[in-house]
Scaffold this active site. Structure first.
Site, short mmCIF file in Angstrom:
data_model
loop_
_atom_site.label_atom_id
_atom_site.label_comp_id
_atom_site.label_asym_id
_atom_site.label_seq_id
_atom_site.Cartn_x
_atom_site.Cartn_y
_atom_site.Cartn_z
N LYS A 50 20.19 -1.80 -18.45
CA LYS A 50 19.80 -2.57 -19.63
C LYS A 50 20.79 -3.71 -19.88
CE LYS A 50 17.36 1.33 -21.74
NZ LYS A 50 17.38 2.45 -22.70
N GLN A 94 21.63 4.92 -26.83
CA GLN A 94 20.91 5.65 -25.78
C GLN A 94 20.76 7.13 -26.17
OE1 GLN A 94 19.47 4.19 -23.15
NE2 GLN A 94 18.71 6.11 -22.29
N ASP A 117 14.80 -0.73 -30.33
CA ASP A 117 14.10 0.43 -29.75
C ASP A 117 12.83 0.75 -30.55
OD1 ASP A 117 15.03 1.72 -27.42
OD2 ASP A 117 16.78 2.53 -28.48
N1 GUN Z 1 16.24 7.63 -23.80
C1 GUN Z 1 15.13 7.64 -23.03
N2 GUN Z 1 14.38 6.55 -23.27
C2 GUN Z 1 15.04 5.82 -24.20
C3 GUN Z 1 14.76 4.58 -24.84
O1 GUN Z 1 13.74 3.92 -24.62
N3 GUN Z 1 15.70 4.17 -25.73
C4 GUN Z 1 16.81 4.89 -26.02
N4 GUN Z 1 17.65 4.40 -26.92
N5 GUN Z 1 17.09 6.03 -25.43
C5 GUN Z 1 16.20 6.50 -24.53
#
Ligand code: GUN
Length: 285
Positions: A50, A94, A117
Site C-alpha cells: 500500500k 491495518q 478504509d
Molecule cells: N485487513 C484486511 N483487509 C483490510 C483492509 O482493506 N483494510 C485494513 N485496514 N485492514 C485490512
C-alpha cells in the site's frame, strides 16, 4: 463454456495511472498514513504494498510500525496525532489488531473525513443509507470489475459469501444499490451449494481456500473471488502458493467470467485505497 478472466491487475493499473495523472495535473500532495501494529507477516506485505503504491502515484506515505505490545491508549494517541496532521489525508490502520486492542474503538477514533478504509461507523452508516461516503476498498474494487464485466446489474441475483464488516456487509450494500437481488450467506447458511447455484453473481469472501466447488457455480455466472489464502504448494510442499476461496479449475468450466487469485480483486483493493486517498485530499482543499 470456459470462463473469461477478469483482469483486475490491468484495471487497477489503469486506475492508478488516472490517479497519478490527476495528482500531477492538479499539483496535489495527498498523504496516506499506514499504521501496522505487530508482526503479522501477511499484514506486513499488504502494508508495504500500500505504501509503495501510494508513492508510485505521487502521494507521500507515512508508515507507523508499532510493536505487538502496543496498548490501546498508545494507538489512540497515534490516531489523534494523525487526525490533526494536515499533511495526512488518509489514515489506514491495518487489521487485524492484537487482542489487547479493541479494533472498533480505534476505527471510531479515526476522523471520518480521513477514513479511507470506509470502516468508521459514520461511513458505514452513510453507505447503508446510500449517501456519499468513503466506500470500503475491496467491495468498491469488486463493483468496478462487475460493472466492466456485465452491462447491467439490475435484477441479477447476487450471492455474497461472507458477512465481514470489511467485505461481506459493504459488498451486499453496494450490490443492493446496483439493483441486484442480494443474498448474504455465511457459515450457518443451510444448503450453501444450492444458494450459490441460484446466483448470477457470486462473490466469495469467506477466507477458506478452494471452498466454493465447481458444481456450486451456476452456468454463465460471474464469479468474484476475494479470498487470498496461502497454502502449501501441492507440487512442492516446501513452498507456498496463493489461492482464492473458489476452486478455480473446477469453477472455470461453469462460469462466464472469473477473477483469478492473484491478479484479480487484490490489486483493485489498493487502487481503490489510492482513489479514496485522492478524494480525501481534494475534499480537504
Ligand atoms: N485487513 C484486511 N483487509 C483490510 C483492509 O482493506 N483494510 C485494513 N485496514 N485492514 C485490512
Amino acid at each position: 463454456m470456459t470462463a473469461r478472466l477478469i483482469d483486475g491487475a490491468k484495471t487497477a493499473q489503469r486506475i492508478r495511472q488516472e490517479i497519478a495523472e490527476q495528482i500531477r495535473a492538479n499539483k496535489l500532495s495527498p498523504g496516506l498514513a499506514v499504521v501496522l501494529v505487530g508482526e503479522n507477516p501477511a499484514s506486513q506485505v499488504y502494508v508495504r504494498n500500500k505504501g509503495k503504491a501510494a508513492e508510485e502515484t505521487g502521494m507521500h506515505s507515512l508508515n507507523h510500525r508499532l510493536p505487538e505490545t502496543t496498548t490501546q491508549a498508545q494507538l489512540l494517541g497515534v490516531i489523534d496525532e494523525l487526525n490533526h496532521d494536515t499533511s495526512v489525508h488518509g489514515i489506514l490502520v491495518q487489521l487485524p489488531l492484537p487482542p489487547q486492542i479493541d479494533a472498533q474503538a480505534i476505527i471510531a477514533a479515526i476522523d471520518p473525513a480521513k477514513d479511507v478504509d470506509g470502516f468508521h461507523p459514520v461511513n458505514a452508516g452513510k453507505l447503508s443509507l446510500g449517501l456519499p461516503c468513503f466506500v470500503p476498498c475491496t467491495p468498491q474494487g469488486c463493483m468496478i470489475l462487475l460493472r466492466e464485466t456485465l452491462s447491467d446489474l439490475a435484477g441479477k441475483k447476487a450471492l455474497v459469501l461472507g458477512r465481514s464488516n470489511i467485505v461481506g456487509k459493504p459488498m451486499a450494500q453496494l450490490l443492493l444499490q446496483a439493483d441486484c437481488t442480494v443474498t448474504v450467506a455465511h457459515s450457518k447458511t443451510r444448503d450453501l451449494p444450492a444458494e450459490c447455484r441460484a446466483a448470477d453473481i457470486l462473490v466469495a469472501a469467506i477466507g477458506r481456500p478452494h471452498f466454493v466447488k465447481g458444481d456450486w457455480v451456476k452456468p454463465g455466472a460471474v464469479v468474484i473471488d476475494v479470498g487470498i489464502n496461502r497454502i502449501p504448494n501441492p507440487a512442492d510442499p516446501a513452498k507456498t502458493e496463493l489461492v482464492g476461496d473458489v476452486d478455480f479449475a473446477e469453477a472455470a468450466p461453469h462460469a462466464r467470467a472469473m477473477t483469478p487469485v492473484p491478479g484479480g480483486v487484490g490489486p483493485m483493493t489498493i487502487a481503490c485505497l489510492l482513489g479514496n486517498t485522492l478524494k480525501a485530499a481534494k475534499k480537504s482543499l
